[in-house]
Motif scaffolding. Structure first.
Motif, PDB file in Angstrom:
ATOM      1  N   LEU A 197       0.836  -1.501   0.094  1.00  0.00           N
ATOM      2  CA  LEU A 197      -0.096   0.063   0.129  1.00  0.00           C
ATOM      3  C   LEU A 197       0.812   1.377   0.014  1.00  0.00           C
ATOM      4  O   LEU A 197       2.038   1.093   0.427  1.00  0.00           O
ATOM      5  N   ALA A 220      -0.728  -4.168   4.059  1.00  0.00           N
ATOM      6  CA  ALA A 220      -1.761  -4.886   4.371  1.00  0.00           C
ATOM      7  C   ALA A 220      -1.378  -6.320   4.573  1.00  0.00           C
ATOM      8  O   ALA A 220      -0.896  -6.949   3.530  1.00  0.00           O
ATOM      9  N   ALA A 239      -8.284  -3.760  -0.249  1.00  0.00           N
ATOM     10  CA  ALA A 239      -7.139  -3.596   0.320  1.00  0.00           C
ATOM     11  C   ALA A 239      -6.651  -1.832   0.424  1.00  0.00           C
ATOM     12  O   ALA A 239      -6.847  -1.289  -0.590  1.00  0.00           O
ATOM     13  N   GLY A 240      -6.566  -1.185   1.525  1.00  0.00           N
ATOM     14  CA  GLY A 240      -6.347   0.133   1.653  1.00  0.00           C
ATOM     15  C   GLY A 240      -7.651   1.011   2.254  1.00  0.00           C
ATOM     16  O   GLY A 240      -7.514   1.873   2.914  1.00  0.00           O
ATOM     17  N   ARG A 258     -10.408   0.931   5.322  1.00  0.00           N
ATOM     18  CA  ARG A 258     -10.420   0.595   6.935  1.00  0.00           C
ATOM     19  C   ARG A 258     -10.619  -1.092   6.993  1.00  0.00           C
ATOM     20  O   ARG A 258     -11.344  -1.511   6.183  1.00  0.00           O
ATOM     21  N   PRO A 259      -9.766  -1.604   7.749  1.00  0.00           N
ATOM     22  CA  PRO A 259     -10.003  -3.047   8.191  1.00  0.00           C
ATOM     23  C   PRO A 259     -11.237  -3.413   8.147  1.00  0.00           C
ATOM     24  O   PRO A 259     -11.679  -4.732   7.667  1.00  0.00           O
ATOM     25  N   TYR A 272      -7.571  -9.204   9.120  1.00  0.00           N
ATOM     26  CA  TYR A 272      -6.950  -8.333   8.274  1.00  0.00           C
ATOM     27  C   TYR A 272      -6.227  -7.331   8.999  1.00  0.00           C
ATOM     28  O   TYR A 272      -6.871  -6.691   9.943  1.00  0.00           O
ATOM     29  N   HIS A 316      -3.697  -3.693   8.803  1.00  0.00           N
ATOM     30  CA  HIS A 316      -3.211  -2.519   8.115  1.00  0.00           C
ATOM     31  C   HIS A 316      -2.110  -2.113   8.651  1.00  0.00           C
ATOM     32  O   HIS A 316      -2.410  -1.358   9.895  1.00  0.00           O
ATOM     33  N   ASP A 331       0.584   1.016   9.040  1.00  0.00           N
ATOM     34  CA  ASP A 331       0.879   2.329   8.606  1.00  0.00           C
ATOM     35  C   ASP A 331       2.617   2.517   9.066  1.00  0.00           C
ATOM     36  O   ASP A 331       2.782   2.563  10.200  1.00  0.00           O
TER      37      ASP A 331
END
Length: 393
Positions: A204, A209, A237-238, A240-241, A265, A267, A269
């Protein structure tokens, strides 16, 4: 030993071969035995014992014609009995020398009116095949044909499903700067051997992710549905989970496949040094912090995908500074019949903590090696370990 019972419990072709080369051979006092099947226009030797190399070369891979005893037995669907070398050589010149046998019997194996192969019994000395012997041979051939036909169908279905599952799993994970990754997948070594475990790593703009999931069931349908879930997660994907899981759940409920899926899942950052996770009935992930301490993350539970059309999922945010790692896995890594899941999770956390200083690949291998049923598992195992590299790395 009841051969009928043993054959009825056989699952794979190699199970049939083992039975033929041991209890069946002993039951008929044979000194040589061979099991052959029809593979297109040729004969294929599945297994044998007590045959000369020349004899195996003469029958394995031969066209199904009448120039060899086995081919004639299958082609004409006729039992053949040769009580002496003279009888053998009269029908097939030179076969007593090639096989170094003095007597043998061949029984065609037929299932649902279709030839599936034959079984041959050999004897070093001349041997009279009386009516009792012939009746037993005939009874065995019927049982063996059904078992072999069933096992071949199983093997074919398994190979197709395994190929499908392999195609649906990522062939290679993306290389993402600042991230060390190790993923493992181990199919079950017992039973149907096909499951819906999947994992993925997605690049991402702000980081990455990671996803892992397990479709209920062990068949082609589960493997195919796994591919659809993975595609849905990858496509969203990208977001919010919780939104990713909500959309995947809508897909499954719309498909109405009758199978439920767990999914986790995450994510990550990189700039914010954090991760946001959401779960749909999946085992809890483990967090390994830079100091080597392990925490079992209590992500707010959400329903399995494919049950409630309007299900909602609650995200959980955690710090993920450089040097820390996340372990995502399927239940095959921790579930053992008769063992409390909390005990298994604690053991997994302990294994991860003791391996904290090792490279991700070594950690993944070690966790897989200590998994329940690592040599005779009844469930697939998938795991993915992602570790933020230290700033000085």
């Amino acid at each position: 030993m009841q051969l009928a019972t043993v054959l009825s419990e056989a699952v794979e072709v190699q199970d049939i071969v083992k039975i033929v080369c041991s209890p069946v051979m002993s039951a008929f006092d044979a000194e040589g035995i061979a099991l052959l099947t029809v593979d297109g226009a040729r004969l294929r030797l599945l297994g044998h014992r007590g045959l000369t190399e020349e004899a195996t070369r003469m029958i394995d891979g031969r066209l199904v014609d009448t120039t060899t005893p086995a081919a004639r037995c299958i082609l004409e669907q006729e039992a053949l009995f040769f009580s002496s070398p003279q009888e053998m050589d009269h029908a097939f010149a030179g076969w007593s020398d090639r096989s170094r046998l003095s007597a043998f019997a061949l029984m065609p194996l037929t299932a649902l009116g279709r030839p599936v192969g034959c079984v041959a019994f050999g004897y070093r000395e001349p041997h009279r095949f009386g009516s009792g012997y012939r009746t037993l041979f005939t009874s065995l051939s019927g049982l063996l044909a059904q078992a072999l036909d069933r096992a071949q169908l199983y093997d074919t279905q398994h190979q197709l499903a395994r190929r499908l599952q392999d195609l649906l799993l990522p062939t290679a994970l993306p290389e993402i700067p600042g991230l060390q990754v190790a993923a493992r997948y181990r199919p079950a070594t017992r039973g149907v051997e096909i499951g819906g475990d999947f994992y993925d790593l997605i690049r991402l703009d702000s980081g990455c992710a990671a996803a892992i999931g397990d479709v209920q069931g062990h068949n082609v349908t589960a493997a195919a549905l796994m591919g659809q879930v993975r595609t849905a997660v990858h496509a969203t994907a990208g977001a919010r989970p919780d939104e990713v899981l909500t959309r995947a759940n809508k897909l499954l409920t719309d498909l109405d496949a009758g199978l439920f899926t767990s999914c986790l899942y995450a994510h990550v950052d990189f700039a914010a040094h954090r991760a946001v996770l959401a779960t749909a009935g999946h085992p809890p992930p483990l967090l390994l912090d830079p100091e080597g301490q392990v925490t079992i993350l209590d992500v707010p539970p959400g329903p399995l995908l494919g049950i409630e059309p309007g299900a909602l999922y609650t995200p959980m945010e955690i710090p993920l500074p450089p040097g820390s790692a996340l372990l995502l896995y399927t239940d095959g890594l921790v579930e053992t019949p008769g063992t409390d899941i909390d005990v298994s999770l604690a053991e997994l956390a302990d294994h991860l903590q003791r391996a904290a200083g090792s490279p991700p690949d070594a950690i993944a291998d070690g966790l897989l090696g200590q998994a329940p049923g690592s040599t005779a598992g009844t469930d697939d195992v998938a795991l993915i370990l992602i570790r933020r590299e230290d700033d000085h790395h």
